[in-house]
Write a protein that holds these residues in place. Structure first.
Motif, short mmCIF file in Angstrom:
data_model
loop_
_atom_site.label_atom_id
_atom_site.label_comp_id
_atom_site.label_asym_id
_atom_site.label_seq_id
_atom_site.Cartn_x
_atom_site.Cartn_y
_atom_site.Cartn_z
N ARG A 73 -3.80 16.04 2.53
CA ARG A 73 -2.63 16.50 3.28
C ARG A 73 -2.61 15.90 4.68
N GLN A 74 -3.78 15.79 5.32
CA GLN A 74 -3.83 15.17 6.65
C GLN A 74 -3.39 13.72 6.60
N ILE A 75 -3.86 12.99 5.61
CA ILE A 75 -3.49 11.58 5.50
C ILE A 75 -2.00 11.45 5.23
N LEU A 76 -1.47 12.30 4.33
CA LEU A 76 -0.05 12.23 4.00
C LEU A 76 0.81 12.56 5.22
N ALA A 77 0.36 13.50 6.05
CA ALA A 77 1.11 13.85 7.27
C ALA A 77 1.14 12.66 8.23
N ASP A 78 0.03 11.94 8.35
CA ASP A 78 0.00 10.76 9.22
C ASP A 78 0.86 9.64 8.65
N ALA A 109 -6.49 6.52 12.38
CA ALA A 109 -6.88 7.94 12.36
C ALA A 109 -8.17 8.08 11.58
N GLU A 110 -8.96 9.11 11.92
CA GLU A 110 -10.22 9.39 11.25
C GLU A 110 -10.17 10.79 10.65
N TYR A 111 -10.87 10.96 9.52
CA TYR A 111 -10.83 12.22 8.77
C TYR A 111 -12.25 12.65 8.41
N PRO A 112 -12.43 13.93 8.03
CA PRO A 112 -13.75 14.40 7.59
C PRO A 112 -14.24 13.59 6.40
N GLY A 113 -15.54 13.38 6.36
CA GLY A 113 -16.10 12.61 5.26
C GLY A 113 -16.24 11.14 5.58
N ALA A 114 -16.18 10.77 6.88
CA ALA A 114 -16.37 9.38 7.31
C ALA A 114 -15.32 8.44 6.75
N ALA A 115 -14.10 8.94 6.59
CA ALA A 115 -12.99 8.11 6.11
C ALA A 115 -12.03 7.85 7.27
N ALA A 116 -11.37 6.71 7.24
CA ALA A 116 -10.45 6.34 8.32
C ALA A 116 -9.27 5.57 7.75
N LEU A 117 -8.09 5.83 8.30
CA LEU A 117 -6.89 5.08 7.95
C LEU A 117 -6.85 3.84 8.83
N VAL A 118 -6.85 2.66 8.23
CA VAL A 118 -6.95 1.42 8.99
C VAL A 118 -5.85 0.46 8.56
N VAL A 119 -5.55 -0.47 9.46
CA VAL A 119 -4.64 -1.59 9.18
C VAL A 119 -5.40 -2.87 9.49
N ARG A 120 -5.36 -3.80 8.54
CA ARG A 120 -6.06 -5.07 8.70
C ARG A 120 -5.04 -6.20 8.85
N THR A 121 -5.40 -7.16 9.72
CA THR A 121 -4.60 -8.38 9.85
C THR A 121 -5.26 -9.48 9.03
N PRO A 122 -4.50 -10.51 8.63
CA PRO A 122 -5.08 -11.57 7.79
C PRO A 122 -6.23 -12.28 8.50
N ALA A 123 -7.14 -12.78 7.69
CA ALA A 123 -8.28 -13.52 8.25
C ALA A 123 -7.89 -14.92 8.68
N VAL A 133 -2.26 -5.09 6.00
CA VAL A 133 -2.78 -4.30 4.88
C VAL A 133 -3.13 -2.91 5.40
N LEU A 134 -2.59 -1.88 4.75
CA LEU A 134 -2.89 -0.49 5.08
C LEU A 134 -3.80 0.07 3.99
N GLU A 135 -4.93 0.65 4.39
CA GLU A 135 -5.86 1.18 3.41
C GLU A 135 -6.72 2.26 4.04
N LEU A 136 -7.51 2.93 3.19
CA LEU A 136 -8.45 3.95 3.64
C LEU A 136 -9.84 3.34 3.61
N ALA A 137 -10.47 3.25 4.78
CA ALA A 137 -11.80 2.65 4.89
C ALA A 137 -12.86 3.73 4.78
N GLU A 138 -13.86 3.48 3.94
CA GLU A 138 -14.99 4.39 3.76
C GLU A 138 -16.28 3.58 3.70
N PRO A 139 -17.15 3.72 4.69
CA PRO A 139 -17.04 4.58 5.88
C PRO A 139 -16.10 4.00 6.93
N SER A 140 -15.91 4.74 8.01
CA SER A 140 -15.05 4.28 9.10
C SER A 140 -15.61 3.00 9.71
#
Length: 442
Positions: A73-78, A109-123, A133-140
């Motif tokens: 729910r926190q991720i969906l709200a963000d 944004a960061e969430y419990p469980g060492a997860a983070a919402l991140v955006v990556r730029t091309p290499a 690219v929008l994804e959930l990084a685990e760990p942060s």
């Protein structure tokens, strides 16, 4: 706030600023902003990301199974308040070329469980253009490079609901800003209440766009890493119960390798503030959410504006390329235009319409010289052109571009390299590849 000539500011080169603004306008065109905003307001965050050329690699069903419904729910709200076009506007860019700096990981944004919402730029720029690219990084993400772009506490860079906080950022009193514009960095830091101890590489301090007031609130020793092998160590004074202030030491990046890194938005001057302050841009040239954040801007939307006119709330709308007052009948409109023609000052709706039309003409004139400007970025030497013609290529002239040709060119320019990325991960930066200074990116 002081308003010096743009050419007289040491912290913001007008050529670099113009190039960066043009790169933003072509990388975040109005068509992208309108489409992404429409989908976001409708609650469809996936289509908003698609409209802003952001590839979503996030499965909320999988997130719910691994992290539970609360985190989901926190991720969906963000995600529902995520404005991908706003984040793209604020991205640090590489010049010449204007694309986002490559191989960056921005933690939103960061969430419990060492997860983070991140955006990556091309290499690499040539492989993916400006797709994100929008994804959930685990760990942060961790490390010096990831810490530089951790914008968890700077949500105004990507959260549409908090974009108004951008205009409220403290940028220092007039005396400090004037010293920075003059290139006297030692006086600027001293006037801000920071004792600066110069060292190797201090010559770069003259052009460093540091926002000094927020640095006085530091509670631990951190390092600023503006690039170019330079580091500035900030150490709060803790000797005695009444001690206050900050000591700053200019050193090499290697000497400060073990210290925590302060994110770039926490110390770099907000670029849009300086663009407007120095007269290098008008609010009409900024992203709509950024434009709304600045006080006194009458524009509240791309095609519709609500203003105060003669004590009432009136609306102004753009129809068929022209701005019209919706709440004035033909007789009132004709009478007011007659008075303006006799020399009376325009007020209310007509004043706003005049400003908007002037800004629209300025935009067309500025974009008409984009082909020549692009050639200058590529190092092509040109000569003065005759009146009534515009530059098309090295040694080639043609008649001035029409409005339809300009719009067609901008559409082709804004859609370059926007095919979705394939695969599960982005290519990584080659080991040992040098990092270019990037402190002017925000």
């Amino acid at each position: 706030m002081s308003n010096p000539d743009a050419a007289g500011s040491a912290i913001l080169d007008p050529i670099w600023a113009t190039a960066h603004l043009e790169a933003r306008r072509t990388g975040v065109p109005s068509t992208m902003v309108d489409a992404a905003t429409g989908h976001r307001l409708a609650g469809d965050w996936r289509r908003a990301c698609e409209a802003a050329a952001v590839d979503v690699r996030l499965d909320l069903t999988d997130v719910r199974e691994r992290h539970g419904p609360d985190v989901c729910r926190q991720i969906l709200a963000d995600l529902r308040c995520f404005a991908p076009d706003l984040l793209r506007w604020h991205l640090p860019r590489s010049l010449p070329g204007g694309g986002p700096q490559k191989n960056l990981v921005l933690t939103l944004a960061e969430y419990p469980g060492a997860a983070a919402l991140v955006v990556r730029t091309p290499a690499v720029h040539w492989a993916a253009g400006e797709r994100l690219v929008l994804e959930l990084a685990e760990p942060s993400p961790a490390g010096r490079r990831a810490d530089r772009w951790r914008i968890v506490h700077h949500r105004y860079l990507w959260d549409a609901d908090r974009s108004g906080e951008y205009a409220a950022i403290a940028v220092g009193p007039d005396a400090v800003v004037q010293a920075q514009d003059a290139g006297d960095f030692a006086a600027a830091w001293w006037l801000a209440g920071i004792d600066l101890h110069p060292g190797e590489g201090s010559r770069m301090m003259r052009h460093l766009r540091v926002n000094l007031p927020p640095l006085l609130d530091l509670r631990e020793t951190v390092a600023l890493r503006p690039g170019g092998g330079l580091a500035i160590v900030l150490q709060p004074r803790r000797k005695g119960p009444y001690a206050s202030g900050v000591d700053a030491y200019v050193t090499s990046a290697m000497a400060a390798a073990r210290l925590p890194v302060l994110p770039c938005p926490a110390w770099c001057r907000p670029l849009d503030h300086d663009l407007i302050r120095l007269g290098l841009a008008s609010p009409m040239q900024l992203h709509p959410l950024v434009r709304q954040a600045f006080r006194g801007d009458p524009v509240a939307a791309a095609d519709s504006v609500q203003i105060g006119c003669r004590g009432r709330a009136h609306r102004v709308r753009r129809e068929n390329g022209r701005w019209t007052a919706l709440d004035h009948d033909d007789r009132q409109d004709e009478a007011e235009r007659f008075l303006i023609g006799l020399g009376a000052e325009a007020v209310g709706c007509h004043q706003v319409i005049a400003e908007l039309e002037h800004a629209q003409v300025a935009e067309k004139e500025r974009f008409a010289i984009v082909p020549r400007y692009r050639a200058a970025l590529d190092g092509v030497m040109t000569w003065p052109e005759p009146d009534g013609v515009s530059f098309e290529g090295p040694g080639t002239f043609r008649a001035a571009l029409s409005g339809q040709e300009i719009n067609s060119w901008l559409m082709r320019r804004s859609r370059r390299n926007t095919k979705p990325l394939k695969g599960r991960s982005l290519p990584q930066r080659r080991k040992g590849a040098p990092l270019k200074p990037s402190y002017q990116g925000w």
